[in-house]
Scaffold this motif. Structure first.
Motif, short mmCIF file in Angstrom:
data_model
loop_
_atom_site.label_atom_id
_atom_site.label_comp_id
_atom_site.label_asym_id
_atom_site.label_seq_id
_atom_site.Cartn_x
_atom_site.Cartn_y
_atom_site.Cartn_z
N ALA A 64 0.85 -1.19 0.00
CA ALA A 64 0.00 0.00 0.00
C ALA A 64 0.89 1.24 0.00
N ILE A 65 0.58 2.16 -0.88
CA ILE A 65 1.32 3.42 -0.99
C ILE A 65 0.43 4.54 -0.46
N TYR A 66 0.85 5.15 0.62
CA TYR A 66 0.06 6.17 1.29
C TYR A 66 0.49 7.55 0.81
N ASP A 67 -0.41 8.25 0.14
CA ASP A 67 -0.18 9.62 -0.32
C ASP A 67 -0.40 10.56 0.86
N ASP A 68 0.65 10.83 1.58
CA ASP A 68 0.58 11.61 2.82
C ASP A 68 0.75 13.09 2.49
N ASN A 69 -0.34 13.72 2.02
CA ASN A 69 -0.24 15.14 1.65
C ASN A 69 -0.91 16.08 2.64
N SER A 70 -1.56 15.53 3.66
CA SER A 70 -2.10 16.32 4.79
C SER A 70 -3.17 17.32 4.40
N ILE A 71 -3.82 17.10 3.24
CA ILE A 71 -4.90 18.00 2.82
C ILE A 71 -6.14 17.18 2.50
N SER A 72 -7.29 17.64 2.97
CA SER A 72 -8.57 17.04 2.62
C SER A 72 -9.42 18.09 1.93
N ILE A 73 -10.63 17.74 1.58
CA ILE A 73 -11.50 18.68 0.86
C ILE A 73 -11.81 19.91 1.71
N ASP A 74 -11.75 19.77 3.04
CA ASP A 74 -12.07 20.89 3.93
C ASP A 74 -10.85 21.71 4.35
N SER A 113 1.86 5.70 10.39
CA SER A 113 2.92 4.70 10.26
C SER A 113 2.97 3.79 11.48
N ASP A 114 2.86 4.35 12.68
CA ASP A 114 2.89 3.54 13.87
C ASP A 114 1.66 2.64 13.96
N ARG A 115 0.52 3.15 13.50
CA ARG A 115 -0.69 2.31 13.52
C ARG A 115 -0.50 1.08 12.64
N TYR A 116 0.07 1.28 11.46
CA TYR A 116 0.27 0.13 10.56
C TYR A 116 1.35 -0.80 11.09
N SER A 134 1.68 -1.47 14.16
CA SER A 134 0.98 -2.25 15.18
C SER A 134 0.13 -3.34 14.54
N TYR A 135 -0.28 -3.16 13.30
CA TYR A 135 -1.02 -4.20 12.58
C TYR A 135 -0.11 -5.34 12.11
N GLY A 136 1.20 -5.13 12.17
CA GLY A 136 2.12 -6.14 11.68
C GLY A 136 2.62 -5.87 10.28
N TRP A 137 2.52 -4.63 9.84
CA TRP A 137 3.02 -4.25 8.52
C TRP A 137 4.46 -3.76 8.61
N GLN A 138 5.21 -3.95 7.54
CA GLN A 138 6.46 -3.23 7.37
C GLN A 138 6.11 -1.81 6.92
N VAL A 139 6.72 -0.81 7.51
CA VAL A 139 6.45 0.58 7.12
C VAL A 139 7.74 1.22 6.64
N ILE A 140 7.67 1.83 5.47
CA ILE A 140 8.82 2.50 4.86
C ILE A 140 8.44 3.95 4.63
N ASP A 141 9.20 4.86 5.18
CA ASP A 141 8.90 6.29 5.04
C ASP A 141 9.75 6.92 3.94
N VAL A 142 9.08 7.66 3.06
CA VAL A 142 9.76 8.44 2.02
C VAL A 142 9.42 9.90 2.29
N PRO A 143 10.33 10.67 2.87
CA PRO A 143 10.00 12.03 3.29
C PRO A 143 9.84 13.03 2.16
N ASP A 144 10.33 12.72 0.97
CA ASP A 144 10.20 13.65 -0.17
C ASP A 144 9.69 12.90 -1.38
N GLY A 145 8.36 12.83 -1.50
CA GLY A 145 7.76 12.19 -2.66
C GLY A 145 7.61 13.12 -3.85
N ASN A 146 8.04 14.36 -3.71
CA ASN A 146 7.93 15.33 -4.81
C ASN A 146 9.03 15.17 -5.84
#
Length: 452
Positions: A251-261, A273-276, A278-290
Motif C-alpha cells: 500500500a502506498i500512502y499519499d501523505d499530503n495532509s490536505i482534505s477537501i475541507d 505509520s505507527d498504527r500500521y 501495530s497491525y504487523g506491517w512493514q512501514v517504509i517512510d519516504v519524506p520527499d515524494g515530490n
C-alpha cells in the motif's frame, strides 16, 4: 467480519465488521511546516521530515530544488502525467487535479519500473494488480493507461473526462475501462479490495503452485490517501492483512495532509505509520515524494523483498504540486485550477507544451511496455504449457476456477439439500454450514467471521 475473496482474475473483497479502531497520537517528526488554506486562514500542519519543503500557498515562486527529480527525461515523463490531469480537469471544469499532480512521480516509478502488466491484454492472469483506492484522483490512472498503451483510454477519451457515457468517468469504473481493476470512489474501499486481491493471490498460489512451477506470484499495489486511512473499514482490512502476513500486498500512502475541507489536522492527528506497524506491517517512510525518485524506487524494492508481512510506503507529497498559488491547499483538491493558474503552473514547471500535448519521446518510452508486457505474458504461457503437461489435474482446475470462472454444476443442489435438512439455528451457525458446503464446491472461496 465476513470476507469473500474471488479468483485472482477479478479479486474482490467484501468486509463487514462493527468495531472501533484504536489509534496512536502522532508525535512530532522534527520540523513543523505552516500553510495557508484555500479560505485564507493560517493552519497548523502535521509535521514533515527535516529538509522537506511543503509548498506554501502564499508563496508565488516555487523552490527550484523541489521541481526536479535530477533526471531531465524523468521530469518530462512525470510532468506529462501532471498536465494530462490538469488539462482534462480544466476542460471538464470539474475533477480532482491535486492528487495526480502530487502522486505523479510515485505513479511513474511504479508503472515504469515495477508493475507487471500487458497493455494489450489487461486480463493477463499473472499481472500485478493496481488499485487506486483514492479514486477521486482518477485522472492519474487514465493518464497512465493512455501513456502505456492500453486500448481502453485514447486521447479523445481523456478529453471526454467526466462526460456522460465516457470511458473516463470521474471515479474509475472497472466495467467501463479495461485496465481499471476495481471501481473506487468511496474512500477506504479500494484498500479493502486490495486486501481481498492479496488474499486471493496467496490462496491461489498455495493451491496451484508447485516446487517446479510458479503459476501465480503477482503483487497487489494500492494508492490510498488521507481519507482512506481515516475510514474504519480500511483499518479492519489492514489489520487482517497484517494478521495473514500478506507479503505480496504493498500500500502506498499519499501523505499530503490536505482534505477537501483543508488541513487534515481538522480531523486527524494520529501517527499512521505507527498504527500500521501495530497491525504487523512493514512501514517504509519516504519524506520527499515530490522529487526523490531514487527513494521511491528503493522503497518499492524494499517492500517487494519483504515476504512475511504487507508493506505500507508512507510518501510525503504536496497536493497540487507545481501550482504556484494552489499547491498544498484544499483549493487544488476537488476543482479545476482555473485558466490563470494552469498558465502559472505551466510557467512554474517550465512546461512548454499545449493542452493535451504529449512529447513524442515520452510516448515512445512508455509504449515500449507493450512489447515488454507481451513478452512477460508469452513467458508465462510457455511455463503454463509445461505445467499442464506435468500437472494436468491442477492445470484443469486452475483453468476452470481462475481463468474461466466456471461454477460446478451441483453447488445449488447441495445448498438446497442442506436447507431441506437444516434445523433451526443461529444465523452464524447457519452461515458456517453454508460456507462449508460452498468450500467443498468452490476451490477458490475464502470465508470467515469475527470472534463473536
Amino acid at each position: 467480519m465476513a470476507f469473500v475473496a474471488a479468483p485472482p482474475s477479478t479479486g474482490r473483497l467484501t468486509a463487514v465488521r462493527s468495531a472501533a479502531s484504536a489509534v496512536a497520537l502522532r508525535p512530532a517528526r522534527s520540523v513543523w511546516a505552516g500553510a495557508r488554506l484555500g479560505g485564507g486562514r493560517a493552519a497548523t500542519r502535521r509535521p514533515v521530515a527535516a529538509g522537506v519543503v511543503r509548498m506554501d500557498a502564499a508563496t508565488t515562486s516555487l523552490p527550484k530544488e523541489q521541481l526536479k527529480t535530477g533526471e531531465p527525461f524523468t521530469d518530462t515523463c512525470v510532468n506529462t502525467i501532471r498536465f494530462l490531469a490538469i488539462d482534462a480537469v480544466e476542460k471538464a471544469s470539474s475533477g480532482h487535479p491535486g492528487m495526480p499532480m502530487g502522486m505523479a512521480p510515485t505513479a511513474f516509478a511504479l508503472f515504469d519500473k515495477h508493475l507487471r502488466f500487458n497493455p494489450k491484454n489487461p486480463k493477463f492472469i499473472n499481472r500485478d494488480r493496481f488499485v487506486l483506492s483514492a479514486g477521486h484522483g482518477s485522472m492519474l490512472i487514465y493518464a497512465l493507461l493512455y501513456l502505456y498503451g492500453f486500448d481502453s483510454v485514447s486521447m479523445d477519451d481523456i478529453k471526454q473526462f467526466r462526460q456522460l457515457n465516457s470511458k473516463t468517468p470521474g471515479h474509475p469504473e472497472s466495467n467501463d475501462t479495461p485496465g481499471v481493476e476495481v471501481t473506487t470512489g468511496p474512500l477506504g474501499q479500494g484498500i479493502c479490495n486490495a486486501v481481498g486481491m492479496a488474499i486471493a493471490e496467496a490462496h491461489a498460489a498455495a493451491t496451484y503452485n508447485t516446487d517446479e512451477f510458479t503459476v501465480i506470484d503477482n503483487y497487489t499495489y494500492a494508492i490510498m490517501g488521507d481519507g482512506c486511512v481515516m475510514e474504519g473499514m480500511s483499518s479492519e482490512a489492514s489489520s487482517l492483512a497484517g494478521h495473514l502476513k500478506l507479503g505480496k500486498l504493498i500500500a502506498i500512502y499519499d501523505d499530503n495532509s490536505i482534505s477537501i475541507d483543508g488541513s487534515t489536522d481538522l480531523a486527524m492527528s494520529e501517527n499512521t505509520s505507527d498504527r500500521y506497524r501495530s497491525y504487523g506491517w512493514q512501514v517504509i517512510d519516504v519524506p520527499d515524494g515530490n522529487s526523490d525518485l531514487a527513494a521511491i524506487e528503493a522503497a518499492i524494492e524494499e517492500a517487494k523483498a519483504c515476504t512475511d508481512k504487507p508493506s505500507l510506503i508512507n510518501i510525503v507529497t504536496t497536493i497540487g504540486y507545481g501550482s504556484p498559488n494552489k499547491a498544498n491547499t484544499a483549493a487544488s483538491h476537488g476543482s479545476a485550477l482555473g485558466e490563470d493558474e494552469v498558465a502559472a503552473t505551466r510557467e512554474a514547471l517550465n512546461w512548454k507544451y499545449a493542452a493535451f500535448e504529449v512529447p513524442d519521446e515520452v510516448l515512445t518510452h512508455t509504449r515500449a511496455k507493450i512489447e515488454t508486457g507481451a513478452a512477460q505474458q508469452a513467458a508465462w504461457e510457455e511455463m503454463f504449457s509445461r505445467y499442464k503437461a506435468a500437472e494436468p489435474e491442477k492445470a484443469a482446475a486452475f483453468e476452470a476456477a481462475v481463468v474461466e470462472g466456471a461454477l460446478p454444476g451441483d453447488w445449488e443442489a447441495k445448498l438446497q439439500a442442506f436447507a431441506a435438512d437444516a434445523e433451526p439455528a443461529a444465523t452464524r451457525k447457519a452461515s458456517a454450514g453454508i460456507l462449508q458446503i460452498l468450500a467443498g464446491a468452490f476451490p477458490n472461496i475464502v470465508g470467515g467471521s469475527a470472534d463473536l
